[in-house]
Design a protein around this motif. Structure first.
Motif, PDB file in Angstrom:
ATOM      1  N   GLY A 142       0.790  -1.227   0.000  1.00 49.91           N
ATOM      2  CA  GLY A 142       0.000   0.000   0.000  1.00 49.91           C
ATOM      3  C   GLY A 142       0.819   1.273   0.000  1.00 49.91           C
ATOM      4  O   GLY A 142       0.276   2.369  -0.230  1.00 49.91           O
ATOM      5  N   ASP A 143       2.136   1.172   0.240  1.00 48.14           N
ATOM      6  CA  ASP A 143       2.988   2.371   0.249  1.00 48.14           C
ATOM      7  C   ASP A 143       3.126   2.951  -1.158  1.00 48.14           C
ATOM      8  O   ASP A 143       3.147   2.219  -2.156  1.00 48.14           O
ATOM      9  N   ARG A 144       3.259   4.288  -1.204  1.00 48.35           N
ATOM     10  CA  ARG A 144       3.560   4.967  -2.472  1.00 48.35           C
ATOM     11  C   ARG A 144       5.056   4.901  -2.720  1.00 48.35           C
ATOM     12  O   ARG A 144       5.848   5.208  -1.829  1.00 48.35           O
ATOM     13  N   VAL A 145       5.417   4.569  -3.934  1.00 43.81           N
ATOM     14  CA  VAL A 145       6.831   4.481  -4.314  1.00 43.81           C
ATOM     15  C   VAL A 145       7.031   5.363  -5.548  1.00 43.81           C
ATOM     16  O   VAL A 145       6.445   5.106  -6.601  1.00 43.81           O
ATOM     17  N   VAL A 146       7.851   6.393  -5.397  1.00 44.86           N
ATOM     18  CA  VAL A 146       8.051   7.372  -6.469  1.00 44.86           C
ATOM     19  C   VAL A 146       9.416   7.152  -7.108  1.00 44.86           C
ATOM     20  O   VAL A 146      10.449   7.231  -6.436  1.00 44.86           O
ATOM     21  N   MET A 147       9.408   6.854  -8.400  1.00 41.22           N
ATOM     22  CA  MET A 147      10.653   6.719  -9.160  1.00 41.22           C
ATOM     23  C   MET A 147      11.029   8.080  -9.729  1.00 41.22           C
ATOM     24  O   MET A 147      10.318   8.619 -10.582  1.00 41.22           O
ATOM     25  N   TRP A 148      12.126   8.621  -9.251  1.00 39.58           N
ATOM     26  CA  TRP A 148      12.557   9.941  -9.714  1.00 39.58           C
ATOM     27  C   TRP A 148      13.470   9.770 -10.935  1.00 39.58           C
ATOM     28  O   TRP A 148      14.682   9.692 -10.814  1.00 39.58           O
ATOM     29  N   TYR A 149      12.853   9.733 -12.114  1.00 42.34           N
ATOM     30  CA  TYR A 149      13.624   9.640 -13.347  1.00 42.34           C
ATOM     31  C   TYR A 149      14.636  10.775 -13.452  1.00 42.34           C
ATOM     32  O   TYR A 149      15.745  10.596 -13.949  1.00 42.34           O
ATOM     33  N   VAL A 150      14.214  11.941 -12.994  1.00 43.68           N
ATOM     34  CA  VAL A 150      15.075  13.124 -13.091  1.00 43.68           C
ATOM     35  C   VAL A 150      16.358  12.946 -12.292  1.00 43.68           C
ATOM     36  O   VAL A 150      17.406  13.500 -12.644  1.00 43.68           O
ATOM     37  N   SER A 151      16.304  12.163 -11.227  1.00 42.81           N
ATOM     38  CA  SER A 151      17.492  11.865 -10.434  1.00 42.81           C
ATOM     39  C   SER A 151      18.289  10.707 -11.032  1.00 42.81           C
ATOM     40  O   SER A 151      19.523  10.767 -11.126  1.00 42.81           O
ATOM     41  N   GLY A 152      17.610   9.649 -11.451  1.00 47.79           N
ATOM     42  CA  GLY A 152      18.300   8.533 -12.077  1.00 47.79           C
ATOM     43  C   GLY A 152      19.094   8.958 -13.303  1.00 47.79           C
ATOM     44  O   GLY A 152      20.149   8.394 -13.603  1.00 47.79           O
ATOM     45  N   ASN A 153      18.602   9.969 -13.988  1.00 53.71           N
ATOM     46  CA  ASN A 153      19.299  10.486 -15.170  1.00 53.71           C
ATOM     47  C   ASN A 153      20.551  11.287 -14.828  1.00 53.71           C
ATOM     48  O   ASN A 153      21.274  11.729 -15.721  1.00 53.71           O
ATOM     49  N   ARG A 154      20.798  11.486 -13.526  1.00 55.15           N
ATOM     50  CA  ARG A 154      22.031  12.163 -13.079  1.00 55.15           C
ATOM     51  C   ARG A 154      22.889  11.230 -12.212  1.00 55.15           C
ATOM     52  O   ARG A 154      23.762  11.695 -11.489  1.00 55.15           O
ATOM     53  N   ASP A 155      22.628   9.932 -12.313  1.00 55.34           N
ATOM     54  CA  ASP A 155      23.332   8.965 -11.484  1.00 55.34           C
ATOM     55  C   ASP A 155      24.715   8.683 -12.074  1.00 55.34           C
ATOM     56  O   ASP A 155      24.852   7.999 -13.088  1.00 55.34           O
ATOM     57  N   GLU A 156      25.755   9.184 -11.396  1.00 58.29           N
ATOM     58  CA  GLU A 156      27.129   9.051 -11.880  1.00 58.29           C
ATOM     59  C   GLU A 156      27.604   7.592 -11.891  1.00 58.29           C
ATOM     60  O   GLU A 156      28.562   7.251 -12.582  1.00 58.29           O
ATOM     61  N   GLU A 157      26.950   6.733 -11.122  1.00 57.46           N
ATOM     62  CA  GLU A 157      27.361   5.327 -11.109  1.00 57.46           C
ATOM     63  C   GLU A 157      27.025   4.622 -12.423  1.00 57.46           C
ATOM     64  O   GLU A 157      27.596   3.586 -12.740  1.00 57.46           O
ATOM     65  N   VAL A 158      26.098   5.183 -13.170  1.00 57.52           N
ATOM     66  CA  VAL A 158      25.663   4.565 -14.425  1.00 57.52           C
ATOM     67  C   VAL A 158      26.025   5.428 -15.633  1.00 57.52           C
ATOM     68  O   VAL A 158      26.426   4.914 -16.681  1.00 57.52           O
ATOM     69  N   ILE A 159      25.883   6.743 -15.491  1.00 57.18           N
ATOM     70  CA  ILE A 159      26.106   7.676 -16.591  1.00 57.18           C
ATOM     71  C   ILE A 159      27.334   8.525 -16.271  1.00 57.18           C
ATOM     72  O   ILE A 159      27.315   9.321 -15.320  1.00 57.18           O
ATOM     73  N   GLU A 160      28.391   8.348 -17.041  1.00 56.23           N
ATOM     74  CA  GLU A 160      29.622   9.097 -16.804  1.00 56.23           C
ATOM     75  C   GLU A 160      29.383  10.590 -17.025  1.00 56.23           C
ATOM     76  O   GLU A 160      28.716  10.992 -17.980  1.00 56.23           O
ATOM     77  N   ARG A 161      29.903  11.407 -16.114  1.00 55.56           N
ATOM     78  CA  ARG A 161      29.730  12.865 -16.170  1.00 55.56           C
ATOM     79  C   ARG A 161      28.245  13.215 -16.352  1.00 55.56           C
ATOM     80  O   ARG A 161      27.866  14.020 -17.186  1.00 55.56           O
ATOM     81  N   ALA A 162      27.427  12.595 -15.511  1.00 54.49           N
ATOM     82  CA  ALA A 162      25.971  12.721 -15.651  1.00 54.49           C
ATOM     83  C   ALA A 162      25.475  14.149 -15.433  1.00 54.49           C
ATOM     84  O   ALA A 162      24.408  14.518 -15.923  1.00 54.49           O
ATOM     85  N   GLY A 163      26.230  14.949 -14.698  1.00 56.76           N
ATOM     86  CA  GLY A 163      25.826  16.329 -14.454  1.00 56.76           C
ATOM     87  C   GLY A 163      26.169  17.276 -15.571  1.00 56.76           C
ATOM     88  O   GLY A 163      25.911  18.482 -15.471  1.00 56.76           O
ATOM     89  N   GLU A 164      26.739  16.741 -16.654  1.00 58.22           N
ATOM     90  CA  GLU A 164      27.127  17.584 -17.784  1.00 58.22           C
ATOM     91  C   GLU A 164      26.266  17.279 -19.004  1.00 58.22           C
ATOM     92  O   GLU A 164      25.812  16.152 -19.197  1.00 58.22           O
ATOM     93  N   PHE A 165      26.079  18.305 -19.821  1.00 56.59           N
ATOM     94  CA  PHE A 165      25.342  18.175 -21.074  1.00 56.59           C
ATOM     95  C   PHE A 165      26.374  17.952 -22.181  1.00 56.59           C
ATOM     96  O   PHE A 165      27.149  18.845 -22.509  1.00 56.59           O
ATOM     97  N   ILE A 166      26.381  16.735 -22.739  1.00 56.84           N
ATOM     98  CA  ILE A 166      27.408  16.340 -23.708  1.00 56.84           C
ATOM     99  C   ILE A 166      26.711  15.735 -24.915  1.00 56.84           C
ATOM    100  O   ILE A 166      26.149  14.633 -24.840  1.00 56.84           O
TER     101      ILE A 166
END
Length: 424
Positions: free
Chosen positions: A331-355
C-alpha cells in the motif's frame, strides 16, 4: 551581445543557495517532491544528497501522504520492471506522487496493470511503428520549415509559444485527426489536466472542472463520429474500432485521451524548448553541433535525458517488499525519480554535464522501462531531430536572452516561456 550572463549567473547563485539548504536540512525533513524546487530548477542538490546518503528515502514531511523516493538508476529500473510488485493502477493512486483529485481519477492504460494495460496499449501502438513514422517525417519537416521561416529576426520572442507549442500541437491534431483550426484547445487541456492548484494555470477548481468537462464533451462528439465511420488512421478511430477499447466507459475514454494528449504534448514540447536552453548554457556544445550537424542524432536523446520532461512516475506496492535495505509495506507509495536517475554518476559518466556526443546517449530513464515504456518515444525523437536539422539549415545561432519560466510541478518538468533572439 553577451546573452549568457542572465541565464548562467542567476542560476549559479540559486544553485549555491539550494546546495546550502539541501546539505543543512536533516534527511528526515526532506520533501524532494516539493514543486518549488522544480519551478526554481534547484532540485539537483537535494537529489544528489539522496543518491549519496539515502537512495531509498521515506518522506513524511509533506502536505501530501508519505511516500518513498527511489533516486538511483538501477533501483528505479527494479521498480519500473517489476509490475507484479509495484502497481500503476489508478484505483490505488495511479502514476503521480499525489493521488488525482476526486472526479479526475480517470483510468488510462498507463495507469492500469496487466492484462488490461497491454490490451489497450496495443490499440494505439500501430501509430508509432517505423513505417508510419516514415510517413509522418515528411509532414513534420514541412511544418517545421514553415514555422521556422515565420520567426522574427533581431527581436525577442517566446520560443515556447512560437515554436515548441505550435509544432507539437500541430502533430497532436494530426494524430487525433482533430479539427486543425482548434488545435490549441489540445495544448490548453493538456496544461489544465496536470496543473497544480498554485500553478497559476487555472484560478479555481471550478474553472478546472469546467474546462475538463468541455474536453470530455468535445471528444465524446468526435468519438461518436469515429465509431459510426469507417476505420481511419488516427488514434481516436483506432480506439473506436478495437475490441479492447471500443466499449470503454466514458472515464476510461477520457483517461486515455488525456494520457495521449499529455504524452504527445509535454515530452516533445518541453524537450524542444530545453534543447535551445541547454545549448545556450553550454556554448561549447552548440559550437560542436554547428560544426558537425550529424551530432543531432546523439544530441536528441541527450536533451531528453537532460530535461527529463516527466520528472517522476509513482507506483503502489502490492505486497511487502525490500529495496535498498528499506522495508516497503503493501500500500505504500513508491516514487521513481527519473530526473534523479538520469544524473546517477554510477551509471552515466559525467551525468551532471550536457554532452551532445556521448558514446551511449540512450542510457537514460526519461521514457521509463518495462511494460509502461513510452509508446510514442520514437515519434518524440523524430520531431526533435527534424526540427534541429531545419534550425541548423537556417540560423547561425538562437540566443537565449533571459531566464526561462518553469512550470510549478514536480511531475511535468516543463518550461512555460523562453525568451530568445535570432540575429539577422
Amino acid at each position: 551581445m553577451n546573452v549568457q550572463a542572465p541565464v548562467n549567473v542567476d542560476k549559479a547563485e540559486r544553485l549555491r543557495l539550494a546546495r546550502e539548504e539541501a546539505y543543512s536540512t536533516p534527511l528526515k525533513d526532506f520533501h524532494p517532491g516539493a514543486p518549488r524546487l522544480f519551478q526554481s530548477d534547484t532540485l539537483w542538490p537535494w537529489f544528489e544528497r539522496l543518491r549519496k546518503e539515502e537512495p531509498v528515502h521515506y518522506c513524511t514531511n509533506a502536505p501530501i501522504e508519505p511516500y518513498w523516493s527511489v533516486v538511483r538508476y538501477h533501483d528505479i529500473m527494479h521498480v519500473d520492471t517489476n509490475h507484479g510488485i509495484f502497481s500503476s493502477d489508478a484505483r490505488l493512486g495511479g502514476i503521480s506522487i499525489k493521488d488525482a483529485p476526486p472526479g479526475y481519477d480517470w483510468p488510462s492504460f498507463i495507469a492500469m496493470d496487466q492484462p488490461k494495460h497491454a490490451e489497450q496499449r496495443k490499440t494505439v501502438s500501430p501509430m508509432f511503428t517505423p513505417g508510419h513514422l516514415d510517413e509522418l517525417a515528411g509532414l513534420i519537416r514541412q511544418r517545421s520549415a514553415k514555422v521556422l521561416d515565420s520567426l522574427p529576426r533581431n527581436e525577442t520572442f517566446n520560443w515556447v509559444e512560437k515554436v515548441s507549442i505550435e509544432l507539437t500541437t500541430q502533430m497532436l491534431a494530426t494524430l487525433f485527426d482533430f479539427p486543425f483550426e482548434e488545435r490549441r484547445k489540445l495544448t490548453r487541456w493538456s496544461d489544465v489536466s496536470t496543473a497544480l492548484p498554485k500553478s497559476g494555470i487555472v484560478e479555481s477548481p471550478e474553472q478546472r472542472r469546467k474546462e475538463m468537462d468541455e474536453c470530455r464533451a468535445y471528444f465524446a462528439k468526435l468519438w461518436n463520429e469515429r465509431v459510426n465511420s469507417e476505420p481511419r488512421n488516427d488514434l481516436l478511430s483506432m480506439m473506436a474500432h478495437s475490441e479492447a477499447t471500443r466499449h470503454m466507459d466514458p472515464d476510461n475514454l477520457m483517461g486515455n485521451i488525456i494520457l495521449l494528449i499529455v504524452g504527445g504534448n509535454d515530452t516533445t514540447r518541453n524537450t524542444m524548448s530545453a534543447s535551445v536552453l541547454a545549448l545556450n548554457e553550454n556554448p561549447g556544445e552548440y559550437e560542436k553541433l554547428r560544426a558537425n550537424p550529424e551530432l543531432i542524432d546523439s544530441m536528441v536523446p541527450e536533451v531528453i535525458r537532460w530535461q527529463t520532461p516527466l520528472a517522476h512516475m509513482r507506483r503502489t506496492a502490492l505486497e511487502d517488499t525490500e529495496l535498498g535495505g528499506k522495508k516497503i509495506k503493501k500500500g505504500d507509495r513508491v516514487v521513481m525519480w527519473y530526473v534523479s536517475g538520469n544524473r546517477d554518476e554510477e551509471v552515466i559518466e559525467r551525468a551532471g554535464e550536457f554532452i551532445i556526443d556521448r558514446p551511449r546517449p540512450r542510457t537514460h530513464l526519461s521514457f521509463g522501462f518495462g511494460i509502461h515504456r513510452c509508446v510514442g518515444m520514437r515519434l518524440a525523437e523524430l520531431q526533435l531531430r527534424i526540427v534541429w536539422e531545419e534550425i541548423l539549415k537556417r540560423f547561425e545561432r538562437i540566443e537565449v536572452v533571459g531566464e526561462p519560466k518553469r512550470v510549478y510541478s514536480s511531475f511535468v518538468r516543463g518550461i512555460e516561456s523562453l525568451p530568445v533572439r535570432i540575429p539577422g
